[in-house]
Each structure stands twice: as C-alpha cells, then as structure tokens.
Scaffold this motif. Sequence first.
Motif, PDB file in Angstrom:
ATOM      1  N   THR A  60       3.963   3.519  -5.515  1.00  0.00           N
ATOM      2  CA  THR A  60       4.468   4.777  -4.969  1.00  0.00           C
ATOM      3  C   THR A  60       5.900   5.059  -5.436  1.00  0.00           C
ATOM      4  O   THR A  60       6.497   6.051  -5.075  1.00  0.00           O
ATOM      5  N   MET A  61       6.408   4.162  -6.275  1.00  0.00           N
ATOM      6  CA  MET A  61       7.800   4.221  -6.741  1.00  0.00           C
ATOM      7  C   MET A  61       8.009   5.338  -7.758  1.00  0.00           C
ATOM      8  O   MET A  61       7.157   5.616  -8.564  1.00  0.00           O
ATOM      9  N   ARG A  62       9.161   5.939  -7.724  1.00  0.00           N
ATOM     10  CA  ARG A  62       9.448   6.999  -8.678  1.00  0.00           C
ATOM     11  C   ARG A  62      10.521   6.621  -9.690  1.00  0.00           C
ATOM     12  O   ARG A  62      10.988   7.454 -10.445  1.00  0.00           O
ATOM     13  N   ARG A  63      10.966   5.353  -9.635  1.00  0.00           N
ATOM     14  CA  ARG A  63      12.051   4.952 -10.543  1.00  0.00           C
ATOM     15  C   ARG A  63      11.590   3.793 -11.403  1.00  0.00           C
ATOM     16  O   ARG A  63      10.894   2.908 -10.929  1.00  0.00           O
ATOM     17  N   ASP A  72      11.505  -2.771   2.246  1.00  0.00           N
ATOM     18  CA  ASP A  72      10.998  -3.658   3.285  1.00  0.00           C
ATOM     19  C   ASP A  72       9.926  -4.576   2.731  1.00  0.00           C
ATOM     20  O   ASP A  72       9.274  -5.294   3.484  1.00  0.00           O
ATOM     21  N   ALA A  73       9.727  -4.527   1.413  1.00  0.00           N
ATOM     22  CA  ALA A  73       8.623  -5.285   0.812  1.00  0.00           C
ATOM     23  C   ALA A  73       8.979  -6.761   0.740  1.00  0.00           C
ATOM     24  O   ALA A  73       9.770  -7.177  -0.101  1.00  0.00           O
ATOM     25  N   ASP A  74       8.394  -7.555   1.628  1.00  0.00           N
ATOM     26  CA  ASP A  74       8.717  -8.981   1.638  1.00  0.00           C
ATOM     27  C   ASP A  74       7.517  -9.858   1.292  1.00  0.00           C
ATOM     28  O   ASP A  74       7.542 -11.066   1.517  1.00  0.00           O
ATOM     29  N   THR A  75       6.443  -9.243   0.775  1.00  0.00           N
ATOM     30  CA  THR A  75       5.309 -10.014   0.260  1.00  0.00           C
ATOM     31  C   THR A  75       4.895  -9.384  -1.068  1.00  0.00           C
ATOM     32  O   THR A  75       5.265  -8.235  -1.350  1.00  0.00           O
ATOM     33  N   VAL A  76       4.123 -10.120  -1.865  1.00  0.00           N
ATOM     34  CA  VAL A  76       3.701  -9.570  -3.154  1.00  0.00           C
ATOM     35  C   VAL A  76       2.842  -8.299  -2.978  1.00  0.00           C
ATOM     36  O   VAL A  76       3.093  -7.303  -3.645  1.00  0.00           O
ATOM     37  N   PRO A  77       1.855  -8.295  -2.066  1.00  0.00           N
ATOM     38  CA  PRO A  77       1.091  -7.035  -1.902  1.00  0.00           C
ATOM     39  C   PRO A  77       1.988  -5.856  -1.510  1.00  0.00           C
ATOM     40  O   PRO A  77       1.783  -4.744  -1.989  1.00  0.00           O
ATOM     41  N   LEU A  78       2.999  -6.112  -0.677  1.00  0.00           N
ATOM     42  CA  LEU A  78       3.888  -5.008  -0.295  1.00  0.00           C
ATOM     43  C   LEU A  78       4.728  -4.542  -1.485  1.00  0.00           C
ATOM     44  O   LEU A  78       5.016  -3.350  -1.623  1.00  0.00           O
ATOM     45  N   ILE A  79       5.092  -5.477  -2.349  1.00  0.00           N
ATOM     46  CA  ILE A  79       5.834  -5.094  -3.557  1.00  0.00           C
ATOM     47  C   ILE A  79       4.941  -4.216  -4.440  1.00  0.00           C
ATOM     48  O   ILE A  79       5.378  -3.196  -4.974  1.00  0.00           O
ATOM     49  N   ILE A  80       3.677  -4.618  -4.557  1.00  0.00           N
ATOM     50  CA  ILE A  80       2.754  -3.823  -5.378  1.00  0.00           C
ATOM     51  C   ILE A  80       2.582  -2.434  -4.764  1.00  0.00           C
ATOM     52  O   ILE A  80       2.597  -1.424  -5.468  1.00  0.00           O
ATOM     53  N   ALA A  99      -8.037  -2.303  -0.128  1.00  0.00           N
ATOM     54  CA  ALA A  99      -9.158  -1.828  -0.952  1.00  0.00           C
ATOM     55  C   ALA A  99      -8.659  -1.532  -2.356  1.00  0.00           C
ATOM     56  O   ALA A  99      -9.335  -1.821  -3.349  1.00  0.00           O
ATOM     57  N   PHE A 100      -7.445  -0.978  -2.441  1.00  0.00           N
ATOM     58  CA  PHE A 100      -6.842  -0.695  -3.742  1.00  0.00           C
ATOM     59  C   PHE A 100      -6.687  -1.980  -4.552  1.00  0.00           C
ATOM     60  O   PHE A 100      -7.059  -2.054  -5.724  1.00  0.00           O
ATOM     61  N   LEU A 101      -6.153  -3.042  -3.897  1.00  0.00           N
ATOM     62  CA  LEU A 101      -5.936  -4.301  -4.612  1.00  0.00           C
ATOM     63  C   LEU A 101      -7.254  -4.882  -5.115  1.00  0.00           C
ATOM     64  O   LEU A 101      -7.337  -5.390  -6.227  1.00  0.00           O
ATOM     65  N   ASP A 102      -8.296  -4.787  -4.290  1.00  0.00           N
ATOM     66  CA  ASP A 102      -9.608  -5.301  -4.695  1.00  0.00           C
ATOM     67  C   ASP A 102     -10.151  -4.531  -5.889  1.00  0.00           C
ATOM     68  O   ASP A 102     -10.654  -5.098  -6.842  1.00  0.00           O
ATOM     69  N   LEU A 113       3.175  -3.348 -13.402  1.00  0.00           N
ATOM     70  CA  LEU A 113       2.132  -3.476 -12.378  1.00  0.00           C
ATOM     71  C   LEU A 113       1.185  -4.631 -12.697  1.00  0.00           C
ATOM     72  O   LEU A 113       0.788  -5.397 -11.808  1.00  0.00           O
ATOM     73  N   ASP A 114       0.822  -4.789 -13.987  1.00  0.00           N
ATOM     74  CA  ASP A 114      -0.040  -5.911 -14.382  1.00  0.00           C
ATOM     75  C   ASP A 114       0.602  -7.241 -14.001  1.00  0.00           C
ATOM     76  O   ASP A 114      -0.065  -8.151 -13.505  1.00  0.00           O
ATOM     77  N   VAL A 115       1.909  -7.355 -14.262  1.00  0.00           N
ATOM     78  CA  VAL A 115       2.618  -8.602 -13.974  1.00  0.00           C
ATOM     79  C   VAL A 115       2.531  -8.918 -12.485  1.00  0.00           C
ATOM     80  O   VAL A 115       2.213 -10.038 -12.085  1.00  0.00           O
ATOM     81  N   TRP A 116       2.772  -7.912 -11.656  1.00  0.00           N
ATOM     82  CA  TRP A 116       2.712  -8.159 -10.206  1.00  0.00           C
ATOM     83  C   TRP A 116       1.302  -8.466  -9.734  1.00  0.00           C
ATOM     84  O   TRP A 116       1.089  -9.326  -8.870  1.00  0.00           O
ATOM     85  N   GLN A 117       0.334  -7.769 -10.292  1.00  0.00           N
ATOM     86  CA  GLN A 117      -1.049  -8.056  -9.897  1.00  0.00           C
ATOM     87  C   GLN A 117      -1.437  -9.473 -10.280  1.00  0.00           C
ATOM     88  O   GLN A 117      -2.157 -10.158  -9.558  1.00  0.00           O
TER      89      GLN A 117
END
Lengths: 300, 503
Positions: free
Chosen positions: A272-275, A259-267, B13-16, A190-194
């Motif tokens: 919410t991912m379980r794997r 359907d995640a085609d942007t970085v925020p959507l990937i995050i 809001a979560f990202l912020d 998660l840190d890497v994606w953020q």
Amino acid sequence: MTPRSHLQQLEAESIHIMREVVAECQRPVLLYSIGKDSSVLLRLAQKAFYPGPVPFPLLHIDTSYKFKEMIDFRDRYTAELGLNLIVHTNRAALNEGANPFVWGTQRCCGGLKTTALLDGLRNGGFDAAIGGARRDEERSRAKERVFSFRDQRGQWDPRNQRPELWNIFNTRIHPGESLRVFPLSNWTELDVWQYIHAENIPIVPLYFAKPRLMLERGDSLLPVEQPFVPHLPGEEPKLVKCRMRSLGCSPCTGAIRSDADTVPLIIEELVTMRRSERQNRVIDHDQDGSMEIKKQEGYF
Amino acid sequence: MATLLAPSESFSAFLDREKGKDLLRFTTAGSVDDGKSTLIGRLLYDSRSVYDDQLESVTKASAGRNAGAIDFSLLTDGLRAEREQGITIDVAYRYFATPRRKFIIADTPGHEQYTRNMVTGASTAELAIVLVDARKGVLVQSRRHSYIAGLLGIERVVIAVNKMDLVGYDETVFTAIEKDFRAILARFPHIEPYFVPVSALAGDNIVTRSANMPWFTGPSLLEHLETVPVGSRVLSAAFRFPVQRVVRPNQEFRGYAGTIVSGSVRPGDPVTILPSGRETSVASIVTFDGNQESASAGQAVTLTLSQEIDLSRGDFIVSSHQLPFKSHGVTATLVWLNEKPADLGKRYRIKHASRLDWATLRHIDFRLNINTLEQEPIHTLEMNAIGQVTLETARVLCFDRYTENRVTGSFILIDPATNATVAAGMITGAAETGALAPLAGISWHVKDGALVLTSEQGFSTKPNSNGEPLAMEDPEALEALRQMLRRLRIAPFTTTAESDFEI
C-alpha cells in the motif's frame, strides 16, 4: 503439472547464478551488507551448495557508521552459520575525519564505501564479488547485467558490458579485471520480503517498527546514533514508532513512521506504500543520475 | 501498488495467493517513435508499480525537456547518457505485478542497428509485444520483429496497434493493419498472434477496455498478458541436466549440482551420462529443503547416481529414452553481437550450457537480409548480422535443436583475446562430417580393446617431436582424446594409416 511459482523460479535462477560463479571464477567473495537482501543471498548460498559448505568468504565494507544493531546481527548471524567474514574499513579516510557532514555525502561515500570496497577486493585478490543489488532499485540499475564487468581499476562502463543471452553467462576476464555478480537482479523488493516470509529468514531488527529516538525534520526521521549528527536549534530527539525500509549508514538513512513489526505487516505496508525503497537514502539524490555516476567510479 | 491487493480480500488470503503466482517474461519491440517507452511507462503506472517519488522525479525532469504532463517514457529511460540523447541504447528490465501474475519486461530498442538488443531481450522471453504505429501501418521493421521473435523461439506475439487516438479510433485502420500483419506472419506458422488496438498515451485498451473503441471486444493488453498460458512446453520435453558442479563435501557424498533445463526426473529413472554414454540411474534428488520425490524443469537441485561414475562440469545427465544429438560439428543460426566481424576459420570459445569449449567457425553458409528475409550469398557477419554457419567443436558437443530446447540448443561465442561475447547461436542440426575440414573422414571404433582411428586421407607418416600425429594438430582435441582413453582405460591403440603412434 502446474507451473512453478515466481518465487521458486527466482530462487532457482539465483542458485544457478551462484553455482556458475563458483564453478568458473578463481576467487569469489560475497559482499555482505547486513541488509535484508544480504540475508536472502546467504540463504540462497546455503541452498546452492548444500550439502557442502558455502564455498566463499563474506566481505563487509564497514564505514564505522553502520547501526549498532546491524553489527550485532552481522557478528551473531555469520557465526551461527559458520561463515568466514572479512571486515574492511578505510581507516585512513576515517583518520582524516571522513563523515557525511564534514566531507559531504558524495566524498564520504567515495572514501568509506567505493575506495574501501576496491581496496577490500584487491587485498583479498577477489575476481568476482557477489552482491545483492536488484534492477528494480534504481533507474540506472535496470540495464545492469547479472555478470557485470569491471576493468582493472574496478570501474563500470555502461557501453562496455557484455550482452547476456538466455542463462549463459560469460565469466571470462583478464588478470586484474573483475566481475560483480548480482543473483537478485530479477527480484523486486516485494519478492525479497515474500521470500523472507516464506523461508523465515532472520533479518536485522531495525526493519521492524518500534519506538526509536529520532530527530523529526519535516517529513524525515533521522536516527541519532552518531554524535556528530547536527541538531537544528531547539531540535530534540523524540521517541517515534518507526522502522528502516533499507539499511545504510545511520547518518544517511532515514526511518519511516510505521507500526509494521512483523514480516506480514511489512509486506502489507509495502503493497500500500507510495514511496520507493531508496527514497530515504540521501546519497541517491545528491544529483540527477547520481547512482550511475557512483557506479562508474566503482560503487556497487 | 494498491491494485495488488483486491479490495475485498483479506491480507492473509493475499499472502497465500501470492505464493502461487506465476511469472511471465515478455519483450517489447518497436521503432523509435512508435511509443514503446510510453506503453511500458503506462503499464507500470496503471498497475501502480511506480512510486510517488519516482513520478515526482520524472515530472521534475520533464520540466527541462518538455514542460507539461507526466512523460511516461521518462519512467523507463535509464541512463543519464541516454536521457541526454533522448534514445535508449540497451536492454532494460522492468518489473510489475498484478493480482494474477508477476511480469518481467525486457525492454529493447527497435532500431535496425540494435538487432543484438532485441535478440538479447527475446532470448529469455515467452511472449513478445510488437508495436505498430496506426498512422504508419506495417513497416519493414514489423517483419524483422516477427522474424526475431520466431528465431528466438517465442510462440506468442502480441501486435499492439498504437496511437489509435491519432486515427480517430477507426476500426478500418486497425483491421487493415491486422490483415497486412497476418500476411507477414504466414511465414511463421508456429507464432500465435494477438492483435489489440491501443493508445498508450491515452490509456485505451492497456489495462481496461476502451470506451473509445466499442467495436473491439477482445481483452485489453494487460488482460491478455495476465491470462496467456506460460511455461508448459519445457516440462513435457525430454529430461536434460547439464552438470554445473560436482559436489563432494566428504567421502560419503558425491552429487551433481545443476538446473533441470527440461523434462522431469524421479529417483530410479534410467539416465545416460554424456558425452561418455555410460548408463546408470538417479539415486536421489537432494536439496537444502530435503530430498525430493521428483523434480522438473527450472528447478536447481543436486542429483546423486546409483553408480560411481567419472563425471565433471559440462557433462550432461539425460533421459536414456530420449538422447540428444552428439557431434563435433553443428549448423547454427548465428547473431553477430560484436563490432569486430566474424572471422572465418578462427577459433572462438564456445559456452554451451555449462560447458566451455573451443569452436572453429568453418563456414558461413549465407547471411540473412533481416528486412526482406532473403538469403544473401555473403560469407561474412558484421555486428547485428544474422547468418547460417557451420561450427566445429574441439570436443564432442551434446545438444538438441534450438526449436526443441532453448537451453541445450543455444550457445554463445567468446573472443579468446578480448573475452567479449561476440555471437549468440541457435543450433539447427548436426553438421555433416564433410564440412569439418581438418578432421575430415576420421572416424573411430573400438576393436579388441583398442581404439582404432580410420582416416580417408591416412595420417601423416611422420609424427611430430612429441610423437603426436600431424593430422591431430589441435591440442585440445588431442587432450580430449587422451582423457577419453584414460576413462575407457584403453591402452595403446592403432591406426589404419602407415604409422602407429601412442598417446
């Protein structure tokens, strides 16, 4: 003064680690795997040595089975940053017919990755290899040092690692020995994606969802880039909207429906991912404790 | 990890919020059977930091050993070698996050023989969780764990009284343990304790407050971890900047890369370069993201100075208002980490901040009995022993006491033959010169542009074949002196002993 955020702290610590490598090691190299963690490493290297250039070459161990999009990205991005890229491939193994279906994943990884890596490091005379491995990736990595010691055969002995206290790193080695250095040790997926989001870091398009030709096999989606991937009777590749969560060789990297085609959507997908991230990596599961065994042999 | 996202919250809001989230590093100490692995497994599981496939893999593994429910401890048992033996042998790092904070756990085994692991884990932690088995009460280890937390400069200690389910959630058991433990902590006045009764196995007071213990009204373990203040002390401490690299990409730019270990800095601030003692001021704070108006502890930056000064890796840039100590000798608390015991009189490599130097182990004042905390008149240190020592460094060392600064007050010793990290040290002060046998009584001053060395014993009347005085046998010390002279541009100097010599 407000305490600094976790990303700023992680970034500063990684920069500190990279600067220590360059200050104390004779001939460092950055092991570039083209994935998102490598992209983060490159950004950190730019930051660590600014306003100077990145003072070490990049080494890519190319199994020849990487996704084409990865190789395109590699060549474009490293040229854009003006970096010195070395590509090493175990041609001998390929000539003998190495592929995961004929050799099996363990032997194929051993030849095209582990042997190739050790040869690539030896050819370049590199005494320190900076890699993007993280401790949260896999159980055997939870105890890995930031500066991980390898003997003259490039092998890792979990009982012969140096205690690491504070941020003081012991980089001293004898001739022929080497270090693997992991500046992202304390980062999570998660840190890497953020960080990619916050810094707007370029990554391989395979991480973003789009319709791709896949073999559907149970819960798995298998890419069909290589002609030798066997099809089961009646199995036809179909267009499935999907993305790669981590990147490896195309025959051994499954995709996930997404359907995640942007970085925020990937995050968003990630929280919410379980794997876990490496769940789609066939090679981690060929035997209980398999990553630990690969590491002892010299794998990253 | 669904709990990361609060139910009512929008994703942007979560990202912020994530951007501003801070980080707490803590360590856990406990003995073999007090349920530490279970506690950590429970924290990871209840904060949903464990993925389904990881859970499946530990459930699968449980079938071989003890079939049944999920074994939380297996989530944290890393290496195959350890799983086979059913013990943990090294420091493992775990990661989890809640909507409020990110956490890094240094998970250390608590056996007596693993003092070195506990010390390693504690070295980067701001908080320690010490586990106590409710059925066993305060044991001899509890004192050891408290001592190590205190020694490594951890001020916040959580005492988790575990296995409350096995004592019927009895309040009197908890209060009795708290009373005993407070008696131990009386020796460590700077430790702020927090006592919490838990059952890691059943999940009581780990994440949410337990209905089984209505008599306990304090926050749960996780609530406490989420709210305890972090990281403010290093910001208010004196400015310290060990130079990691000299950055010289072209003729126009000369900067010094490093991480600010404490305090803060702005362009124009007067600074002193150590060990040379030259004074100048900061010209700019350079980063990839642009020049900064100020920078503070924890930031990795590149400083430029208003004057061109000869400065190299290992030197310090410090606040001119608050200078660190400067000495060839230090006293330190040493934790021995290697199977080969400490060798009195031996020269080790010392790594202190970004400086690599030589240090001779001159004296072991005493060894500490880690269970009774008594000083033992034993002048050797074996693996896992802790002792008070005197070290003499080849070049002058600039430092703060560890209690004031965890970075400029700490060091490691490296065996020059094996390159193993053999000891970790926490500096307690400058050593008196009397303790420094070979350089005893040598002092220097500058007179009429010349460096004058004075020795109580006088120098050897016969310089060796290179014309070097025998009193300065140490080639590194001699080299350091040569460099210092070159820097000061002082030509020939005299000694007060009978023979004059040149360097």
